[in-house]
Design a protein around this motif. Structure first.
Motif, PDB file in Angstrom:
ATOM      1  N   GLU A   1       0.866  -1.174   0.000  1.00 63.61           N
ATOM      2  CA  GLU A   1       0.000   0.000   0.000  1.00 63.61           C
ATOM      3  C   GLU A   1       0.903   1.223   0.000  1.00 63.61           C
ATOM      4  O   GLU A   1       2.034   1.159   0.466  1.00 63.61           O
ATOM      5  CB  GLU A   1      -0.921   0.007   1.226  1.00 63.61           C
ATOM      6  CG  GLU A   1      -1.924  -1.122   1.202  1.00 63.61           C
ATOM      7  CD  GLU A   1      -2.905  -1.090   2.363  1.00 63.61           C
ATOM      8  OE1 GLU A   1      -4.049  -1.496   2.141  1.00 63.61           O
ATOM      9  OE2 GLU A   1      -2.533  -0.683   3.484  1.00 63.61           O
TER      10      GLU A   1
ATOM     11  N   ASN B   1      -4.823   1.796  -1.538  1.00 64.72           N
ATOM     12  CA  ASN B   1      -4.736   0.532  -0.819  1.00 64.72           C
ATOM     13  C   ASN B   1      -4.426  -0.619  -1.778  1.00 64.72           C
ATOM     14  O   ASN B   1      -4.300  -0.428  -2.992  1.00 64.72           O
ATOM     15  CB  ASN B   1      -6.003   0.275   0.000  1.00 64.72           C
ATOM     16  CG  ASN B   1      -7.227  -0.049  -0.844  1.00 64.72           C
ATOM     17  OD1 ASN B   1      -7.165  -0.226  -2.047  1.00 64.72           O
ATOM     18  ND2 ASN B   1      -8.360  -0.122  -0.181  1.00 64.72           N
ATOM     19  N   TYR B   2      -4.305  -1.799  -1.225  1.00 67.69           N
ATOM     20  CA  TYR B   2      -3.908  -2.961  -2.024  1.00 67.69           C
ATOM     21  C   TYR B   2      -4.974  -3.371  -3.032  1.00 67.69           C
ATOM     22  O   TYR B   2      -4.691  -4.129  -3.951  1.00 67.69           O
ATOM     23  CB  TYR B   2      -3.538  -4.144  -1.116  1.00 67.69           C
ATOM     24  CG  TYR B   2      -4.693  -4.697  -0.310  1.00 67.69           C
ATOM     25  CD1 TYR B   2      -5.446  -5.761  -0.797  1.00 67.69           C
ATOM     26  CD2 TYR B   2      -5.025  -4.178   0.932  1.00 67.69           C
ATOM     27  CE1 TYR B   2      -6.496  -6.280  -0.066  1.00 67.69           C
ATOM     28  CE2 TYR B   2      -6.064  -4.684   1.664  1.00 67.69           C
ATOM     29  CZ  TYR B   2      -6.803  -5.744   1.173  1.00 67.69           C
ATOM     30  OH  TYR B   2      -7.851  -6.242   1.908  1.00 67.69           O
TER      31      TYR B   2
END
Length: 192
Positions: A148, A162-163
């Motif tokens: 991230e 984010n991922y």
């Protein structure tokens, strides 16, 4: 006599007059509601345009894991395909089962205080691709590490991707690191 006054009042207006009044009131009401609807649509369009302009650089920043080859130990690629540099870049490894929010910074403590191993900080990244290394972490049941990124665009706005690829505006990195009791980097954490 009272009955006669009522008759006179209703005799003054015939049915055509009442229909004309009702149609006029309806037309004014419809016009007013149409105006209010158009004002709301215009306001939403302006907000959407403003958000689009605000994100114009941030949407061009992404990152991903890549297979480590024998030529390189780098396993994460950061792509800045905008025309401007990004600043205060902070990359962390988290579980693919994490919350996907800036609160994932709290997970950095889970791995100890060797910040050069589990997170990386760069003051400036120019346009283009940058490769870095963060050790992958695997666990049972399909759990694995994913990167991230926090970064500041050229307008001074700090973003978190984010991922899952979701992009959200967030507090500046100094504030976030202080909140999660991670020491502010005085230089790059990276090994290079």
């Amino acid at each position: 006599m009272n009955n006669k006054q009522e008759t006179n009042f209703f005799e003054r207006f015939n049915i055509k007059d009442w229909i004309t009044v009702i149609i006029s009131i309806s037309a004014v009401t419809i016009s007013f509601n149409s105006y209010r609807y158009q004002v709301n649509v215009n306001a939403k369009n302006q907000i959407n345009q403003s958000n689009k302009e605000l994100k114009s650089q941030a949407i061009n920043v992404s990152m991903w894991y890549q297979t480590v080859s024998s030529k390189s130990n780098e396993n994460i690629t950061i792509s800045n395909s905008s025309e401007n540099a990004i600043y205060d870049i902070f990359v962390i490894n988290v579980s693919n089962r994490s919350s996907g929010t800036p609160a994932d910074l709290n997970l950095v403590h889970k791995y100890g205080n060797d910040y050069s191993t589990f997170c990386q900080y760069f003051e400036v990244l120019p346009p283009g691709r940058t490769e870095l290394y963060l050790p992958p972490m695997n666990a049972a049941g399909g759990e694995h590490s994913v990167p991230e990124i926090f970064f500041k665009d050229s307008n001074g706005v700090t973003w978190f991707r984010n991922y899952k690829g979701n992009l959200t505006k967030t507090h500046n990195i100094a504030t976030l690191l202080q909140k999660y009791e991670i020491p502010l980097p005085l230089n790059q954490y990276s090994r290079s």
